[in-house]
Design an enzyme around this catalytic site. Structure first.
Site, PDB file in Angstrom:
ATOM      1  N   LYS A 206       0.855  -1.090  -0.066  1.00  0.00           N
ATOM      2  CA  LYS A 206      -0.027  -0.200   0.273  1.00  0.00           C
ATOM      3  C   LYS A 206       0.951   1.473   0.205  1.00  0.00           C
ATOM      4  CE  LYS A 206      -1.906  -1.153   3.687  1.00  0.00           C
ATOM      5  NZ  LYS A 206      -2.094  -1.020   5.070  1.00  0.00           N
ATOM      6  N   GLY A 359      10.805  -6.421   6.325  1.00  0.00           N
ATOM      7  CA  GLY A 359      10.865  -7.966   6.652  1.00  0.00           C
ATOM      8  C   GLY A 359      10.628  -8.806   5.664  1.00  0.00           C
ATOM      9  N   GLY A 383       9.726  -0.512   8.861  1.00  0.00           N
ATOM     10  CA  GLY A 383       8.985   0.638   9.310  1.00  0.00           C
ATOM     11  C   GLY A 383      10.122   1.425  10.097  1.00  0.00           C
TER      12      GLY A 383
HETATM   13  P1  ADP Z   1       8.407  -5.077   3.526  1.00  0.00           P
HETATM   14  O1  ADP Z   1       8.130  -5.915   4.769  1.00  0.00           O
HETATM   15  O2  ADP Z   1       9.593  -5.348   2.814  1.00  0.00           O
HETATM   16  O3  ADP Z   1       8.416  -3.621   4.003  1.00  0.00           O
HETATM   17  P2  ADP Z   1       5.728  -4.627   2.681  1.00  0.00           P
HETATM   18  O4  ADP Z   1       5.398  -5.107   3.838  1.00  0.00           O
HETATM   19  O5  ADP Z   1       5.279  -3.277   2.432  1.00  0.00           O
HETATM   20  O6  ADP Z   1       7.312  -4.894   2.709  1.00  0.00           O
HETATM   21  O7  ADP Z   1       5.170  -5.390   1.510  1.00  0.00           O
HETATM   22  C1  ADP Z   1       5.137  -6.793   1.031  1.00  0.00           C
HETATM   23  C2  ADP Z   1       3.857  -7.370   0.848  1.00  0.00           C
HETATM   24  O8  ADP Z   1       3.624  -6.798  -0.531  1.00  0.00           O
HETATM   25  C3  ADP Z   1       4.126  -8.797   0.134  1.00  0.00           C
HETATM   26  O9  ADP Z   1       3.553  -9.567   0.973  1.00  0.00           O
HETATM   27  C4  ADP Z   1       3.629  -8.794  -1.136  1.00  0.00           C
HETATM   28  O10 ADP Z   1       2.854 -10.052  -1.584  1.00  0.00           O
HETATM   29  C5  ADP Z   1       2.764  -7.455  -1.288  1.00  0.00           C
HETATM   30  N1  ADP Z   1       2.908  -7.090  -2.694  1.00  0.00           N
HETATM   31  C6  ADP Z   1       3.809  -6.613  -3.602  1.00  0.00           C
HETATM   32  N2  ADP Z   1       3.250  -6.494  -4.677  1.00  0.00           N
HETATM   33  C7  ADP Z   1       1.781  -6.809  -4.379  1.00  0.00           C
HETATM   34  C8  ADP Z   1       0.900  -6.796  -5.378  1.00  0.00           C
HETATM   35  N3  ADP Z   1       1.019  -6.306  -6.747  1.00  0.00           N
HETATM   36  N4  ADP Z   1      -0.572  -7.256  -5.374  1.00  0.00           N
HETATM   37  C9  ADP Z   1      -0.553  -7.339  -3.997  1.00  0.00           C
HETATM   38  N5  ADP Z   1       0.238  -7.561  -2.890  1.00  0.00           N
HETATM   39  C10 ADP Z   1       1.535  -7.382  -3.293  1.00  0.00           C
HETATM   40 MG    MG Z   2       6.022  -6.223   5.357  1.00  0.00          MG
END
Ligand code: ADP
Ligand code: MG
Length: 403
Positions: A206, A359, A383
């Site tokens: 998001k 993560g 975060g």
């Molecule tokens: P991080 O933990 O590295 O900060 P986030 O928690 O922000 O990353 O986002 C990770 C999630 O985003 C993953 O579970 C992934 O499946 C999801 N994601 C990435 N691209 C899409 C997409 N196109 N549609 C839905 N979910 C997505």
């Molecule tokens: Mg995450």
């Protein structure tokens, strides 16, 4: 930096309350990525090796319920984490049945030098995350009563004004652990004078999670590549129809302003030109590559397409500094991991300062089999690193700084 380190504490024979970040992803009771446990090992073994009685406080997931009893009954318990930590340390890690109650007190009193034990999920105590200073203070006092010294090493929780992160260090002689010091050193490199071009890659689900950091990065980065679920709101702001893709309709206005601001400041924002669209959200869903200008109404975006993989790799090729946060597709499903693999591979090939934060991003790197040492650093806190890069003061860091 004024922050004290482990070397400033005389830990031998003392009970040390260690706040660690052991918040690993779980599939039922199974740990799907133990990266955060392994990242916490150096500080734990250093403390134990110096003869400390190590009592660890950590959180896991988001327990729900009004009171302690309801949350403890609902879980998740830290039991699988205690088990895995014990395997990695090669010594048993007993787990208290509560956070800062009778069981915790008994466990703490029974520790010998070199022992390592774990308190139950600190978020079973609603006061841990309370906005009320007095509520947090009461829990902090109970936690502090279990130990003589405090070490803050839970980098991934430092951006939280929580009792075990923010309030306990004011009550005990405290120091930052080695993981926190290492993470902060790299973030300082990213914020001080990054070698240019400085390219940021953002993905994840998001935009609302990351709009703040994008706005502040516009003053620092030369180029921002945006993929993943968050890119669909950007593409919508540019007038594209995104079918059934993840969309934060209420953020389109804000995203448009970010795009305008970037254009004004001469920061290049790179968005996907093609996408993998799936007929449903499932690992074996029927899927095709679509141009962003011709995305069908009954499909949802699940990854960047092959042209975007090449575009992103080209936009990374000359980078001297890279910060990457967020998978650019639903990498958990192998059919939709190619975009994230391409981004990770392009970054891993660079000789400059390359930092992966988050993560899920870290889990993706490991799951896709890219050697961790191909990056300058894989941060344990998404975060926390984003908020640091945004220029916010991290409450946990502030508390350790003034300790
Ligand atoms: P991080 O933990 O590295 O900060 P986030 O928690 O922000 O990353 O986002 C990770 C999630 O985003 C993953 O579970 C992934 O499946 C999801 N994601 C990435 N691209 C899409 C997409 N196109 N549609 C839905 N979910 C997505
Ligand atoms: Mg995450």
């Amino acid at each position: 930096m004024a922050m004290k380190s482990l070397d400033d504490l005389d830990v031998s024979g003392a009970t040390v309350l260690l706040r660690a970040d052991l918040n690993v992803p779980l599939d039922g009771m199974a740990i799907t990525d133990d990266g955060r446990i392994r990242a916490s090992l150096p500080t734990i073994t250093k403390l134990a090796g110096r003869g400390a009685r190590v009592l660890i406080a950590a959180h896991l997931g988001r327990p729900k319920g009004a009171g302690y009893a309801e949350r403890a009954a609902g879980g998740p318990s830290l039991a699988p984490v205690a088990q895995r930590l014990g395997e990695l340390l090669g010594q048993g890690v007993p787990l208290a049945a509560d956070v800062a109650g009778e069981s915790a007190a008994t466990l703490a009193a029974g520790l010998a030098g070199g022992d390592v034990a774990l308190l139950e999920n600190v978020r079973f105590e609603p006061a841990e995350t309370s906005k009320d200073d007095a509520e947090r203070g009461e829990l902090a006092a109970r936690l502090a009563a279990l130990a003589q010294l405090y070490v803050g090493d839970g980098f991934g929780a430092l951006h939280r004004k929580h009792a075990s992160v923010y309030d306990v260090p004011a009550l005990l002689p405290s120091a930052a652990g080695d993981l926190v010091l290492a993470e902060v050193a790299v973030l300082r490199q990213l914020t001080a004078e990054p070698a240019r071009p400085y390219v940021v890659v953002l993905g994840g689900a998001k935009p609302s999670d990351k709009l703040g950091v994008i706005a502040s990065l516009l003053g620092k980065a030369d180029r921002v590549l945006i993929g993943g679920g968050m890119s669909y709101t950007f593409l919508t702001a540019q007038g594209h129809e995104m079918g059934r893709s993840l969309l934060e309709a209420d953020k389109v206005g804000e995203v448009s302003r970010v795009l305008a601001q970037a254009a004004e400041q001469g920061v290049e924002i790179v968005l996907p030109v093609d996408l993998v669209g799936a007929a449903m959200f499932a690992p074996d869903a029927e899927h095709h590559v679509f141009d962003v200008a011709a995305f069908p109404a009954d499909y949802e975006g699940v990854d960047i397409g092959p042209a975007t993989r090449e575009l992103f790799a080209a936009k990374l090729a000359d980078a001297s500094t890279v910060f990457w946060n967020g998978p650019v597709g639903v990498f958990e499903f192998p059919a939709f991991a190619a975009g994230t693999l391409a981004v990770a591979t392009a970054i891993a090939a660079l000789p400059g300062l390359t930092v992966v934060g988050g993560g899920d991003s870290a889990a993706a790197v490991r799951k896709l089999g890219i050697p961790e040492d191909a990056f300058s650093r894989i941060s344990t806190g998404g975060g926390a690193s984003l908020e640091y890069l945004e220029g916010s003061t991290l409450p946990g860091l502030e508390a350790l700084d003034s300790a």
